[in-house]
Design a protein around this motif. Structure first.
Motif, PDB file in Angstrom:
ATOM      1  N   SER A 195       0.953  -1.498  -0.269  1.00  0.00           N
ATOM      2  CA  SER A 195       0.439  -0.247   0.502  1.00  0.00           C
ATOM      3  C   SER A 195       0.939   1.456  -0.075  1.00  0.00           C
ATOM      4  N   ASP A 212      -0.833   2.859  -3.166  1.00  0.00           N
ATOM      5  CA  ASP A 212      -2.243   4.240  -2.794  1.00  0.00           C
ATOM      6  C   ASP A 212      -2.223   5.154  -3.367  1.00  0.00           C
ATOM      7  N   ASP A 213      -1.081   5.786  -4.686  1.00  0.00           N
ATOM      8  CA  ASP A 213      -1.388   7.245  -4.881  1.00  0.00           C
ATOM      9  C   ASP A 213      -1.739   6.788  -5.811  1.00  0.00           C
ATOM     10  N   GLU A 227      -7.895   5.449  -9.286  1.00  0.00           N
ATOM     11  CA  GLU A 227      -8.372   3.734  -9.481  1.00  0.00           C
ATOM     12  C   GLU A 227      -8.869   3.971 -10.769  1.00  0.00           C
ATOM     13  N   THR A 273       3.699   8.591   0.145  1.00  0.00           N
ATOM     14  CA  THR A 273       5.060   8.017   1.311  1.00  0.00           C
ATOM     15  C   THR A 273       5.997   8.645   0.007  1.00  0.00           C
ATOM     16  N   GLN A 301       6.254   6.952  -2.704  1.00  0.00           N
ATOM     17  CA  GLN A 301       5.456   7.017  -3.772  1.00  0.00           C
ATOM     18  C   GLN A 301       6.328   8.463  -4.608  1.00  0.00           C
ATOM     19  N   PRO A 312      -1.464  -5.761   2.023  1.00  0.00           N
ATOM     20  CA  PRO A 312      -1.867  -4.292   1.832  1.00  0.00           C
ATOM     21  C   PRO A 312      -0.105  -3.899   2.450  1.00  0.00           C
ATOM     22  N   GLU A 313      -0.173  -4.741   4.170  1.00  0.00           N
ATOM     23  CA  GLU A 313       1.034  -4.803   4.765  1.00  0.00           C
ATOM     24  C   GLU A 313       2.162  -5.310   4.681  1.00  0.00           C
ATOM     25  N   HIS A 370      -5.956  -6.656  -6.861  1.00  0.00           N
ATOM     26  CA  HIS A 370      -4.996  -6.125  -6.556  1.00  0.00           C
ATOM     27  C   HIS A 370      -6.479  -6.569  -5.097  1.00  0.00           C
ATOM     28  N   TYR A 371      -5.559  -5.732  -4.148  1.00  0.00           N
ATOM     29  CA  TYR A 371      -5.852  -5.602  -2.641  1.00  0.00           C
ATOM     30  C   TYR A 371      -7.143  -4.452  -2.281  1.00  0.00           C
ATOM     31  N   SER A 372      -7.692  -3.861  -2.886  1.00  0.00           N
ATOM     32  CA  SER A 372      -9.156  -3.003  -2.499  1.00  0.00           C
ATOM     33  C   SER A 372      -9.374  -2.649  -4.485  1.00  0.00           C
ATOM     34  N   GLU A 375       1.297  -0.342 -12.160  1.00  0.00           N
ATOM     35  CA  GLU A 375       1.650  -1.331  -9.996  1.00  0.00           C
ATOM     36  C   GLU A 375       2.569  -2.460 -10.410  1.00  0.00           C
TER      37      GLU A 375
END
Ligand SMILES: C[S@@+](CC[C@H](N)C(=O)[O-])C[C@H]1O[C@@H](n2cnc3c(N)ncnc32)[C@H](O)[C@@H]1O
Length: 427
Positions: A225, A229-230, A233, A251, A254, A329-330, A349-351, A360
């Motif tokens: 993540s 994450d940035d 979608e 982060t 990122q 993601p963790e 993908h995790y989400s 990705e």
């Protein structure tokens, strides 16, 4: 390190340039990269060929079978052997991976002799690492880095490979004394959000005053993540090659991935493209929990509930435990491989209910966002990414060489420049 005194490297079997990029980021200069695959050469030159770099050339290295061949090859590409400080690269890892079951089956069915097949396979393998050894004998670089899959260590040709590197000879038949250190290293220890293990053999010339070498220092772990994450979608089947970022980087990783973009590319995001999935798969992805795999009872139950005739039911849960795998993601990701060319089921993908995009996958391998795959199909892009050495891992090794070289390098460079070849060195 700048200007004339940048250390130089040659990259054999360069692929799209993961290993090269790490060395470039560490301040080295590329003298030449070589690969036989046109997609690799295209991608390498699109991204890495600078004003002072020759970039990649498309050549079949297996055609070189003597030091004379290597010398002629270097001369054809305008490279003076004594100008190379580091030789990097490794023959394709498939040659050391366990041979595919299908190949063996096909061979058995065709009545082929397995022994003959293995002998031929081993000849091909040793031929490509022999080319690497021939380059070492001609270039006599200060350092070399030979990388491969971790399974090379248990392969029957491994001893022969190490033996060959321990017995390099110069043109006058004198032994070349390289100090050799080899081990398997984990990419996630070097800031790459991926638990990818690589075999790395490092060699350096003690006669040039290099006193020792320590593997690169470990860095904090980067999770999936924190790496992804940035990114905006996108739905499955998304094929727009270019879009805009929809949020700011949050982060350090990122920010690092977005850094270094030329002004005209700022704010623009490339290659965030994804495979199309059938409705059964999308429904299944949505029901899987982060970290879930194909063999998990919950996942098996979901498959049967979504469609009792789901196409995945035919796969055995023993043999294909992680036929499907949703990213956690963790944690860092598991190894990104060229299997992404066939399907991306191991990288859900995790989400979002889809598999990962080309961007990705590139981020999980630590390719920065300015590194593009323009002009290549999605399948080819996944293949190049999966085959690469993560640039951040390569950079850590490149920096560790420079550190061990500190203070010696400039002096040695001048000394080498005044000589035609290294062979006047007393070993
Ligand atoms: C594992 S990939 C290298 C990845 C690269 N080190 C990177 O970090 O991106 C191996 C490469 O070897 C190349 N290759 C295989 N056989 C070759 C040959 N005979 N001559 C030149 N290149 C070859 C393949 O095309 C492939 O790109």
């Amino acid at each position: 390190m700048n200007g004339e005194h940048k250390p130089t490297f040659i990259d054999l079997f360069s692929g799209c340039g993961g290993l090269s990029l790490g060395f470039l980021q560490a301040g080295y200069r590329c003298l030449l990269a070589v690969d036989q695959d046109p997609n690799s050469v295209h991608c390498y030159n699109l991204n890495l060929k600078g004003d002072s770099d020759r970039g990649a050339v498309q050549e079949d290295l297996s055609r070189l079978s003597s030091t004379d061949d290597v010398r002629a090859f270097l001369s054809r590409h305008g490279v003076e052997p004594a100008s190379c400080d580091v030789l990097i690269g490794g023959p394709p890892c498939q040659s050391f991976s366990v041979v595919g079951r299908n190949k063996i089956r096909a061979l058995m069915e065709s009545g082929g002799d397995l022994k003959v097949y293995w002998r031929k396979k081993n000849r091909e393998r040793t031929m490509l690492f022999e080319v690497y050894a021939l380059f070492l004998e001609v270039l006599a670089p200060r350092w070399f880095l030979f990388e491969n899959v971790p399974t090379i260590r248990s392969h029957e040709t491994f001893e022969a490979i190490i033996n060959r590197f321990e017995n390099l000879h110069d043109d006058d038949g004198r032994p070349m004394k390289y100090r050799l250190i080899h081990n398997n290293y984990l990419a996630s220890k070097y800031g790459v959000p991926q638990d990818r293990r690589r075999f790395v053999l490092v060699g350096y010339r003690e006669d040039l005053g290099i006193e020792g070498w320590e593997p690169p220092k470990e860095k904090p772990t980067v999770t999936v993540s924190a790496a992804l994450d940035d990114l905006p979608e996108v739905p499955h089947g998304h094929r727009e090659r270019e879009m805009r970022y929809s949020s700011s980087p949050a982060t350090a990783y990122q920010r690092l991935m977005r850094a270094g973009k030329p002004r005209e590319l700022r704010g623009r995001l490339f290659d965030h493209i994804c495979r199309w999935h059938n409705p059964d798969d999308v429904a299944l992805f949505a029901r899987m929990k982060p970290g879930a795999r194909f063999a998990d009872p919950d996942v098996q139950k979901a498959i049967r509930e979504i469609n009792p005739r789901h196409k995945l039911i035919k796969y055995s849960t023993d043999k294909f435990k992680d036929k499907l795998h949703k990213l956690d993601p963790e944690r860092p990701a598991w190894t990104v491989t060229a299997h992404l060319q066939k399907d991306c089921y191991k990288f859900i993908h995790y989400s979002q209910p889809r598999t990962i995009t080309v961007r990705e996958a590139a981020r999980l391998q630590s390719f920065p966002d300015w590194f593009r795959f323009e002009g290549l199909s999605m399948v080819a892009s996944f293949g190049l990414i999966g085959n690469a050495v993560p640039p951040l891992m390569a950079q850590a090794f490149a920096e560790s060489f420079a550190e061990a070289d500190a203070g010696l390098f400039v002096h040695e460079r001048e000394r080498l420049a005044s000589r035609k070849v290294y062979s006047s060195t007393a070993w």
